[in-house]
Scaffold this active site. Structure first.
Site, PDB file in Angstrom:
ATOM      1  N   TYR A 126      18.715  60.764   8.189  1.00 42.80           N
ATOM      2  CA  TYR A 126      19.844  61.332   7.449  1.00 42.80           C
ATOM      3  C   TYR A 126      20.027  62.808   7.806  1.00 42.80           C
ATOM      4  CZ  TYR A 126      22.508  63.294   3.575  1.00 42.80           C
ATOM      5  OH  TYR A 126      23.427  63.972   2.838  1.00 42.80           O
ATOM      6  N   PHE A 153      22.304  71.582  -1.659  1.00 39.63           N
ATOM      7  CA  PHE A 153      20.952  71.193  -2.031  1.00 39.63           C
ATOM      8  C   PHE A 153      21.062  70.115  -3.109  1.00 39.63           C
ATOM      9  CE2 PHE A 153      20.134  74.671   0.575  1.00 39.63           C
ATOM     10  CZ  PHE A 153      18.774  74.772   0.829  1.00 39.63           C
ATOM     11  N   LYS A 160      23.122  64.650  10.046  1.00 33.97           N
ATOM     12  CA  LYS A 160      23.942  65.754   9.536  1.00 33.97           C
ATOM     13  C   LYS A 160      23.876  66.970  10.464  1.00 33.97           C
ATOM     14  CE  LYS A 160      25.837  64.277   5.684  1.00 33.97           C
ATOM     15  NZ  LYS A 160      27.300  64.238   5.508  1.00 33.97           N
TER      16      LYS A 160
END
Length: 303
Positions: A144, A170, A148
């Site tokens: 993941y 976050f 990104k």
């Protein structure tokens, strides 16, 4: 494709990919409260007016929707966001090529949107200890986070063509988040009056901001004059997982037994992970900070 009504033309239009996801729902509601004309894409079966069926892996489908709406702003949220997702190839397809398809579709439009926001993730930093800032070299440790980071690197090649901000949120939570995420899992156990919960390492500190704080930051970044930037979306405040459990015990009125499941414990997990919000605060007026975490938990428990 539905025609856009004349009375909608006077408002600034915002197009949100993944509008029916956890963040998308909160962002749509907030932007509407500010008077924006909000549209969005869903993978299939839209449930609301101004929501359109659109596969972000199909650039022509994206162009058709965008060309019909002609949004002033685009906020790209659609992604596979569950870190433990088993379909690794799909993580890369959606998170990288879905974003590139969106940017390519925008390039085909006969005008330039005022701002494009791309949601990345603090997961790009990986296991770096302490307060993380945008000048650090990302070191993702899962598919993941890596997807990104690749997305960010490819999106930067469009900085000279479009006004883009890449956002690194976050951890955040709130009403409506799926229970496979940590905080909703803890809250759901208390709502269901369960006596035992299985968790990983609870002796760590992490940011867990409220989703309302995040959508407020997204909106201010959208309205800002900044572009060609990568920005942490964070409060800079971390909380211990043990403390979250303690707060929920106070709210629910009973104690729960915590079982540490070795399968949930990550190797070489760092003690404290939080973001630096200095760059964020230099771009937007961020005096309206996140709710106290106790209030976030209470709202989730009572929802």
């Amino acid at each position: 494709m539905k025609e856009i009504k004349m009375e909608e033309l006077s408002k600034e239009k915002v197009f949100i990919t993944g509008i029916e996801g956890f963040t998308g729902k909160h962002l749509e509601s907030y932007l509407k409260s500010l008077g924006y004309d909000v549209y969005g894409s869903v993978l299939s079966g839209p449930k609301k007016e101004k929501h359109f069926s659109c596969d972000i892996l199909n650039v022509n489908s994206l162009f058709e929707v965008l060309n019909n709406i002609k949004p002033d702003f685009i906020i790209h949220l659609a992604a596979i966001s569950f870190v433990a997702s088993k379909n690794q190839q799909q993580i890369y397809n959606v998170n990288i090529f879905g974003t590139l398809n969106l940017l390519d579709a925008v390039q085909k439009l006969q005008y330039k949107p005022k701002k494009i926001l791309l949601a990345s993730s603090a997961a790009v930093y990986g296991n770096i200890e302490g307060e993380l800032n945008e000048d650090m070299c990302p070191q993702p440790v899962n598919h993941y986070g890596n997807s990104k980071l690749v997305m960010e690197n490819m999106a930067k090649t469009y900085f000279e063509k479009q006004d883009i901000i890449i956002m690194r949120p976050f951890n955040y939570t709130g009403i409506g988040q799926e229970s496979n995420f940590l905080v909703p899992k803890i809250v759901s156990h208390f709502k269901e009056n369960k006596q035992i919960i299985e968790l990983g390492n609870i002796d760590v500190y992490r940011e867990f901001n409220n989703v309302d704080f995040v959508v407020n930051c997204y909106t201010k970044l959208m309205q800002s004059n900044s572009k060609s930037e990568i920005v942490n979306v964070c409060s800079g405040h971390a909380i211990n997982i043990k403390k979250i459990i303690s707060l929920m015990e106070e709210i629910a009125g009973y104690n729960i037994k915590v079982m540490i499941n070795p399968e949930f414990v990550r190797k070489n997990e760092i003690k404290i992970l939080k973001g630096s919000n200095k760059k964020l605060n230099s771009i937007i007026n961020n005096s309206n900070n996140s709710l106290k975490f106790e209030e976030t938990l209470k709202k989730m428990y009572l929802s």
